[in-house]
Design an enzyme around this catalytic site. Structure first.
Site, short mmCIF file in Angstrom:
data_model
loop_
_atom_site.label_atom_id
_atom_site.label_comp_id
_atom_site.label_asym_id
_atom_site.label_seq_id
_atom_site.Cartn_x
_atom_site.Cartn_y
_atom_site.Cartn_z
N VAL A 1 -11.84 -6.62 2.08
CA VAL A 1 -11.40 -5.23 2.17
C VAL A 1 -10.43 -5.12 3.33
O VAL A 1 -10.70 -5.64 4.42
CB VAL A 1 -12.62 -4.28 2.38
CG1 VAL A 1 -12.15 -2.86 2.64
CG2 VAL A 1 -13.55 -4.32 1.18
N GLY A 2 -9.31 -4.46 3.10
CA GLY A 2 -8.32 -4.29 4.17
C GLY A 2 -8.48 -2.96 4.89
O GLY A 2 -9.56 -2.35 4.91
N THR B 1 0.81 -1.21 0.00
CA THR B 1 0.00 0.00 0.00
C THR B 1 0.85 1.28 0.00
O THR B 1 1.84 1.35 0.70
CB THR B 1 -0.80 0.01 1.32
OG1 THR B 1 -1.45 -1.23 1.43
CG2 THR B 1 -1.74 1.17 1.41
N1 GLY Z 1 -2.74 -2.78 3.78
C1 GLY Z 1 -3.40 -3.20 2.65
C2 GLY Z 1 -4.41 -4.21 2.88
O1 GLY Z 1 -4.36 -4.95 3.83
O2 GLY Z 1 -5.31 -4.32 2.07
#
Ligand code: GLY
Length: 332
Positions: free
Chosen positions: A220-221, A191
């Site tokens: 979804v994160g 990310t």
């Molecule tokens: N940090 C990105 C996700 O877990 O989707």
């Protein structure tokens, strides 16, 4: 020297002073001597981003140096990575879910505490800009899936295929193994989370991702969820996250870090505490990565992660720098 004392000494109040980031030795809770990137004092404007996303911080800097706003800077910075097909963790070219669909999550937050986000959106290259439209053009804060895509098209965004040949090939190779083992941070980047302070001293942030490679459809994160992947409070500062989103979500990591800064912790101390909250409640912490970046309104920044290998890109005074993060598990 005791760590707290060191940090206190390194911290100088007031904007406009530049202190080169330094490396300090400290004793952490697990009693192992580790190196951490000490807090740095920034001259505004400044922008920081997760990982070695130098092109993103450069684009953000170009906005800031012309006197542009922090919100424009973080949007422009994130757009660079979203459009880069070589980056398989953000935007076009991002790794798909286990069914072969690229689904994107992004959010943005401005100096007034306004927030906009999209999750699980397909076929649109720039979710960060759609998130900004959600924030500015709708009475809502978060749009998901088909609704988000439809809104984007109504706002003038073009539908585009996001799965590149390279990402498709990698996914097909993964499918042959046919085991459900989502991948995150294996290539040392994930990310992009960005924070920026503009010449007026106002802070904004954005965060955008294609999420975990080969995730379950609909997963979804943290990245687009307020308080988890990103949080901004213009009276305190901001924080953003990268890595295993589930762990960041469970601890509301970015909100926690901003609240700790409000209570007087430095960005570095707050990021370390954010990581400790995760490792203290999850015995599995050796098997995943989480990294945090924080920037306070005095222009001090910090970063910390569970494993080594994480770092932040910073653009300030016309100069690009990469700062290696300290880590809970020392890099071997
Ligand atoms: N940090 C990105 C996700 O877990 O989707």
């Amino acid at each position: 020297m005791k760590r707290r004392k060191f940090l206190k000494r390194a911290s100088i109040t007031g904007l406009g002073l530049a202190v080169t980031p330094s490396i300090a030795s400290c004793t952490t809770e697990n009693k192992k001597e580790q190196k951490v990137a000490a807090i740095g004092k920034a001259v505004v404007p400044i922008t920081v981003a997760t990982w070695r996303f130098h092109n993103a911080t450069k684009a953000a800097w170009e906005v800031l140096e012309k006197g542009g706003t922090a919100i424009d800077a973080v949007e422009q910075g994130c757009r660079v990575e979203e459009a880069d097909v070589k980056n398989t963790t953000v935007g076009k070219g991002g790794a798909p879910d286990r069914d072969g669909n690229v689904t994107l999550d992004a959010c943005i937050m401005d100096k007034n505490g306004n927030y906009g986000a999209v999750v699980c959106m397909e076929n649109i290259v720039h979710p960060v800009s759609v998130a900004r439209k959600v924030m500015e053009e709708t009475p809502h804060v978060l749009l998901a899936g088909k609704g988000a895509e439809q809104f984007a098209v109504e706002q003038g965004f073009k539908r585009e295929k996001l799965l590149t040949e390279a990402s498709k090939k990698a996914w097909e190779k993964w499918k042959i193994k046919s085991e459900y083992k989502p991948i995150i941070n294996i290539e040392n980047h994930d990310t992009i989370g960005m924070l920026a302070i503009d010449k007026n001293g106002d802070i904004s942030g954005a965060c955008t991702t294609s999420g975990m490679a080969y995730k379950m459809a609909g997963r979804v994160g943290d990245s687009a969820v307020i308080g988890s992947g990103l949080f901004i409070d213009n009276s305190v500062g901001g924080a953003t996250a990268t890595g295993m989103g589930e762990e960041v979500l469970k601890t509301v990591g970015s909100y926690l870090i901003v609240e700790l800064m409000r209570q007087g912790r430095s960005p570095q101390e707050a990021c370390e505490e954010g990581v400790k909250r995760i490792v203290s409640s999850n015995p599995n912490y050796k098997n995943f990565q989480v990294g945090y970046v924080a920037l306070n309104k005095q222009g001090e920044y910090g970063c910390y992660c569970i494993h080594g290998g994480f770092g932040i890109s910073k653009y300030q005074e016309g100069k690009q720098t990469y700062i290696e993060s300290g880590s809970y598990i020392p890099k071997t």
